[in-house]
Write a protein that holds these residues in place. Structure first.
Motif, PDB file in Angstrom:
ATOM      1  N   GLU A   1       1.001  -1.214  -0.027  1.00 51.43           N
ATOM      2  CA  GLU A   1      -0.114   0.013   0.304  1.00 51.43           C
ATOM      3  C   GLU A   1       0.930   1.295   0.078  1.00 51.43           C
ATOM      4  OE1 GLU A   1      -0.538  -2.554   2.060  1.00 51.43           O
ATOM      5  OE2 GLU A   1      -2.167  -3.394   0.839  1.00 51.43           O
ATOM      6  N   ALA A   2       2.013   1.432   0.930  1.00 45.64           N
ATOM      7  CA  ALA A   2       2.783   2.471   0.896  1.00 45.64           C
ATOM      8  C   ALA A   2       3.646   2.529  -0.503  1.00 45.64           C
ATOM      9  CB  ALA A   2       3.788   2.163   1.951  1.00 45.64           C
TER      10      ALA A   2
ATOM     11  N   MET B   1      -3.995   3.339 -12.519  1.00 43.68           N
ATOM     12  CA  MET B   1      -3.964   4.117 -11.383  1.00 43.68           C
ATOM     13  C   MET B   1      -5.624   4.465 -10.875  1.00 43.68           C
ATOM     14  SD  MET B   1      -0.919   7.023 -11.155  1.00 43.68           S
ATOM     15  CE  MET B   1      -1.172   7.622 -12.715  1.00 43.68           C
ATOM     16  N   GLN B   2      -6.172   4.782 -12.115  1.00 44.49           N
ATOM     17  CA  GLN B   2      -7.635   4.859 -11.723  1.00 44.49           C
ATOM     18  C   GLN B   2      -8.455   3.661 -11.195  1.00 44.49           C
ATOM     19  OE1 GLN B   2      -9.322   6.263 -15.343  1.00 44.49           O
ATOM     20  NE2 GLN B   2      -7.658   7.503 -16.008  1.00 44.49           N
ATOM     21  N   ARG B   3      -8.075   2.683 -11.811  1.00 44.50           N
ATOM     22  CA  ARG B   3      -8.705   1.296 -11.172  1.00 44.50           C
ATOM     23  C   ARG B   3      -8.340   0.995  -9.706  1.00 44.50           C
ATOM     24  NH1 ARG B   3      -7.314  -0.733 -16.437  1.00 44.50           N
ATOM     25  NH2 ARG B   3      -5.282  -1.485 -15.581  1.00 44.50           N
TER      26      ARG B   3
ATOM     27  N   ASP C   1      -9.809   1.212  -3.793  1.00 40.87           N
ATOM     28  CA  ASP C   1      -9.477   1.297  -2.502  1.00 40.87           C
ATOM     29  C   ASP C   1      -9.591   2.978  -2.290  1.00 40.87           C
ATOM     30  OD1 ASP C   1      -8.219   1.795  -0.203  1.00 40.87           O
ATOM     31  OD2 ASP C   1      -6.887  -0.098  -0.227  1.00 40.87           O
ATOM     32  N   HIS C   2     -10.533   3.387  -1.605  1.00 46.25           N
ATOM     33  CA  HIS C   2     -10.703   4.811  -1.664  1.00 46.25           C
ATOM     34  C   HIS C   2      -9.597   5.180  -0.664  1.00 46.25           C
ATOM     35  CE1 HIS C   2     -14.301   5.107  -3.705  1.00 46.25           C
ATOM     36  NE2 HIS C   2     -14.751   3.914  -3.136  1.00 46.25           N
TER      37      HIS C   2
ATOM     38  N   ALA D   1      -5.489   9.571   0.955  1.00 48.67           N
ATOM     39  CA  ALA D   1      -4.183  10.003   1.060  1.00 48.67           C
ATOM     40  C   ALA D   1      -3.578  11.003   0.041  1.00 48.67           C
ATOM     41  CB  ALA D   1      -3.383   8.677   1.230  1.00 48.67           C
ATOM     42  N   LEU D   2      -4.042  10.748  -1.026  1.00 48.22           N
ATOM     43  CA  LEU D   2      -3.417  11.820  -2.194  1.00 48.22           C
ATOM     44  C   LEU D   2      -4.226  12.691  -2.825  1.00 48.22           C
ATOM     45  CD1 LEU D   2      -2.408   8.548  -4.067  1.00 48.22           C
ATOM     46  CD2 LEU D   2      -0.846  10.083  -2.854  1.00 48.22           C
ATOM     47  N   LYS D   3      -5.374  13.283  -1.908  1.00 46.53           N
ATOM     48  CA  LYS D   3      -6.337  14.081  -2.438  1.00 46.53           C
ATOM     49  C   LYS D   3      -5.655  15.296  -2.726  1.00 46.53           C
ATOM     50  CE  LYS D   3     -10.522  16.461  -1.107  1.00 46.53           C
ATOM     51  NZ  LYS D   3     -11.757  16.565  -0.239  1.00 46.53           N
ATOM     52  N   THR D   4      -4.684  15.555  -2.054  1.00 48.11           N
ATOM     53  CA  THR D   4      -3.969  17.138  -2.136  1.00 48.11           C
ATOM     54  C   THR D   4      -3.268  17.119  -3.438  1.00 48.11           C
ATOM     55  OG1 THR D   4      -3.981  17.724  -0.051  1.00 48.11           O
ATOM     56  CG2 THR D   4      -2.496  18.833  -1.302  1.00 48.11           C
TER      57      THR D   4
END
Length: 209
Positions: free
Chosen positions: A62-63, A110-112, A117-118, A123-126
């Motif tokens: 995940e990281a 990346m979209q999939r 996994d929301h 974590a990457l919204k910004t």
């Protein structure tokens, strides 16, 4: 370059950068091939490094995925498109380029991942918002300002028009194949770009009262 090719001692800065680049490339490759089922072992093999070196940089899958996507977003460049022709032609070129960028295999992978996994999205919204503005919004707003200044398009609010246009592009480009209406003809990217361009410019073309 594999780990065995390096000499003993602390890796040089260029070697570290090469390893990080190899990990990013390998992660995208493995995501394209295996999706969420991708493993750290597969990434290490594809990158030509040991699992120990991979885990030293990224403690878990995940990281790893999060760090790779963040790096890609932060290094993103503004969308390039054909800037010749009329404002309407340039707008269609822009929409075609935007749809093509969204449809690239790496972007689709990346979209999939983000849809399944929301936690990644949170974590990457910004970074995602910043990258979207840099890649899509700034080039489109620049186009619209030129068209407004030249009088080719009557635009009251450039920023609102750019946001609405990008939302319409994403609504088509980011929609999963299994979410598309059944029984309706599938519109190609070029057809959709032409349709959306006509939709926008008919409402933005100056009227002679």
């Amino acid at each position: 370059m594999t780990e065995g090719a390096r000499g003993k001692g602390r890796p040089k800065r260029t070697e570290i950068a090469e390893i990080d680049r190899a990990i990013r490339d390998a992660t995208l490759q493995v995501l394209l091939e295996h999706g969420e089922a991708a493993t750290m072992h597969a990434v290490a093999q594809a990158a030509g490094i040991s699992r120990k070196s991979l885990y030293a940089r990224h403690p878990n899958k995940e990281a790893l995925f999060r760090d790779v996507i963040r790096a890609l977003l932060m290094n993103a460049e503004a969308l390039g498109y054909d800037e010749t022709g009329t404002a309407e032609e340039q707008l269609q070129h822009y929409i075609e380029a935007a749809l093509a960028a969204i449809a690239r295999p790496a972007s689709q992978a990346m979209q999939r991942l983000l849809r399944r996994d929301h936690g990644y999205f949170a974590a990457l919204k910004t970074e995602m918002l910043d990258a979207t503005r840099k890649i899509f919004f700034v080039p489109l707003a620049t186009l619209l300002v030129r068209a407004k200044t030249s009088g080719e398009l009557a635009i009251d609010d450039v920023e609102a028009t750019a946001r609405a246009t990008i939302q319409l592009i994403f609504a088509e480009g980011l929609r999963p194949d299994d979410d598309r209406p059944r029984g309706l003809p599938q519109r190609g990217a070029g057809d959709y770009a032409a349709f959306l361009t006509r939709l926008l410019t008919r409402g933005l073309t100056p009227r002679n009262d």
